[in-house]
Design a protein around this motif. Structure first.
Motif, PDB file in Angstrom:
ATOM      1  N   LYS A 165       0.832  -1.203   0.000  1.00  0.00           N
ATOM      2  CA  LYS A 165       0.000   0.000   0.000  1.00  0.00           C
ATOM      3  C   LYS A 165       0.866   1.252   0.000  1.00  0.00           C
ATOM      4  N   LEU A 166       1.970   1.232   0.760  1.00  0.00           N
ATOM      5  CA  LEU A 166       2.899   2.370   0.719  1.00  0.00           C
ATOM      6  C   LEU A 166       3.487   2.526  -0.675  1.00  0.00           C
ATOM      7  N   TYR A 220       4.166  -3.556   8.641  1.00  0.00           N
ATOM      8  CA  TYR A 220       3.778  -2.323   7.944  1.00  0.00           C
ATOM      9  C   TYR A 220       2.384  -1.836   8.284  1.00  0.00           C
ATOM     10  N   SER A 221       1.531  -2.674   8.824  1.00  0.00           N
ATOM     11  CA  SER A 221       0.242  -2.160   9.286  1.00  0.00           C
ATOM     12  C   SER A 221       0.466  -1.196  10.447  1.00  0.00           C
ATOM     13  N   LEU A 222       1.441  -1.510  11.317  1.00  0.00           N
ATOM     14  CA  LEU A 222       1.786  -0.594  12.403  1.00  0.00           C
ATOM     15  C   LEU A 222       2.515   0.624  11.864  1.00  0.00           C
ATOM     16  N   LEU A 271       1.172   4.460  12.310  1.00  0.00           N
ATOM     17  CA  LEU A 271       1.986   5.540  12.865  1.00  0.00           C
ATOM     18  C   LEU A 271       2.075   6.711  11.901  1.00  0.00           C
ATOM     19  N   ALA A 272       2.300   6.418  10.626  1.00  0.00           N
ATOM     20  CA  ALA A 272       2.426   7.477   9.623  1.00  0.00           C
ATOM     21  C   ALA A 272       1.163   8.332   9.568  1.00  0.00           C
ATOM     22  N   PHE A 300       8.976  -6.243  14.990  1.00  0.00           N
ATOM     23  CA  PHE A 300       9.931  -5.901  13.941  1.00  0.00           C
ATOM     24  C   PHE A 300      11.170  -6.803  14.027  1.00  0.00           C
ATOM     25  N   ASN A 301      11.977  -6.770  12.957  1.00  0.00           N
ATOM     26  CA  ASN A 301      13.216  -7.565  12.994  1.00  0.00           C
ATOM     27  C   ASN A 301      14.287  -6.906  13.868  1.00  0.00           C
ATOM     28  N   CYS A 302      14.103  -5.630  14.212  1.00  0.00           N
ATOM     29  CA  CYS A 302      14.997  -4.916  15.136  1.00  0.00           C
ATOM     30  C   CYS A 302      16.448  -4.893  14.652  1.00  0.00           C
TER      31      CYS A 302
END
Length: 364
Positions: free
Chosen positions: A73-74, A195-197, A201-202, A301-303
């Motif tokens: 989507k981004l 990416y949903s998170l 946030l965005a 996240f993979n951090c």
């Protein structure tokens, strides 16, 4: 349409000519991914692969399929279509190498409401590049134009990859044991999970994605977020074949906490030391923007770690050197200990912005 007007597929919204033109345009891209066992010709009803020509004697086939998630989507909203094809291949190919399998061939599915050849070509060029990085052949796929199914400009992607591993080299987790060292390979960014998170946030924080990132003025925030997933196949495959790796875990949805236990036998527990590597600035930005607790970071996240290896302590130096020579950034991030099957990620105060020592555990 009037009662007497002649109907056609084109009037229903499907442009066969555009689809044929796309096939012609992408044929050279697929041909460039040729490898032993596949000639990468497009246009038939299926793609052939010759395992004998690929050099296998007693192979097991391993299959994986995946998508890109809401990172797509981004890409659509910001016109960043070039890298999502690499993401698509990476999510499948990295899942194969963790079984010890060499990715052999790849097929893609591209679906949209109205075919925009320029966009489709950019996406599929990325898929071909991902196949080149993974060493697999793009031998076919499906482009579906489905009016009414997708909003204008939207499209969806799915990928399917098949690999092979000699029976004696298959990685099933049965070699992992207490005392093994856990090595982490640096990720290239968020990869294709969480990416949903990120998008939430965005939206909530009003990020200007077309502006330089706060943590790196030389990179637009959208480009930092859209960095393609790193493909680890070529650097890991020689070590797998040499028997120097006991297990591999691809860090995808569920983060470090939930992916590492998937390759552990009963009685083995992974302990990850968050202080062992510097948190990437992008990850620190996401954490700060969302006031995300360290424990939640470890399962979302993979951090900064895209792949984790379990290695005999005696092989750590040789494996690390080989991976660094292949272009990887390697960290010793923990160890396997005796305990209930699972993973613990822990850190001291100040690691991952923690105010005190912290620990998160996932069992199973």
């Amino acid at each position: 349409m009037s009662d007497n007007e002649s109907y056609s597929y084109a009037k229903a919204g499907v442009d066969i000519a555009a689809g044929n033109a796309l096939v012609r345009a992408i044929a050279p891209l697929a041909k460039a991914t040729r490898r032993p066992g596949a000639d990468a010709e497009l246009g038939g009803f299926g793609g052939f692969f010759d395992l004998k020509a690929a050099g296998y004697d007693d192979p097991l086939l391993v299959a994986a399929n995946d998508g890109v998630g809401t990172k797509l989507k981004l890409a659509i909203d910001h016109g960043r279509h070039d890298g999502v094809g690499i993401d698509l291949v990476a999510m499948c190919a990295n899942d194969l190498i963790v079984q010890g399998a060499e990715p052999l061939f790849f097929l893609d599915y591209y679906a949209t409401g109205r075919l925009e050849s320029g966009v489709a070509e950019r996406v599929i060029a990325g898929i071909a590049e991902g196949c080149r990085q993974a060493g697999c052949a793009l031998i076919g796929g499906e482009t579906a134009e489905m009016p009414g199914m997708y909003a204008d400009g939207d499209y969806d992607l799915a990928g399917f990859c098949v690999g092979a591993v000699e029976r004696s080299n298959a990685l099933t987790g049965n070699r992992v044991k207490p005392g093994d060292v856990l090595l982490g390979l640096a990720s290239s960014g968020v990869h294709s999970n969480g990416y949903s998170l990120v998008r939430r946030l965005a939206a909530d924080k009003g990020w200007r994605l077309d502006r330089p990132a706060l943590f790196d003025q030389d990179v637009l925030l959208i480009d930092a977020l859209m960095a393609p997933t790193r493909i680890y196949v070529k650097s890991l495959l020689p070590l797998v074949r040499a028997g120097l790796i006991n297990a591999l875990a691809h860090i995808t949805g569920g983060g470090l906490l939930e992916n590492i236990p998937r390759v552990l036998p009963e009685g083995a527990h992974a302990v990850i030391e968050a202080d062992a590597w510097d948190q990437p600035r992008l990850m620190a930005f996401l954490q700060a923007q969302g006031h995300i607790e360290p424990e939640e970071m470890a399962r979302t996240f993979n951090c900064g770690i895209g792949m984790v290896l379990a290695v005999d302590e005696a092989h750590v130096t040789a494996v690390t050197k080989a991976l660094e020579d292949a272009g990887e950034t390697v960290f010793a991030i923990g160890a396997v200990v005796t305990g209930e099957k699972g993973c613990t990620v822990r850190g001291s105060a100040d690691s991952w912005s923690a105010k005190a020592d912290w620990s998160a555990t996932h069992l199973g």
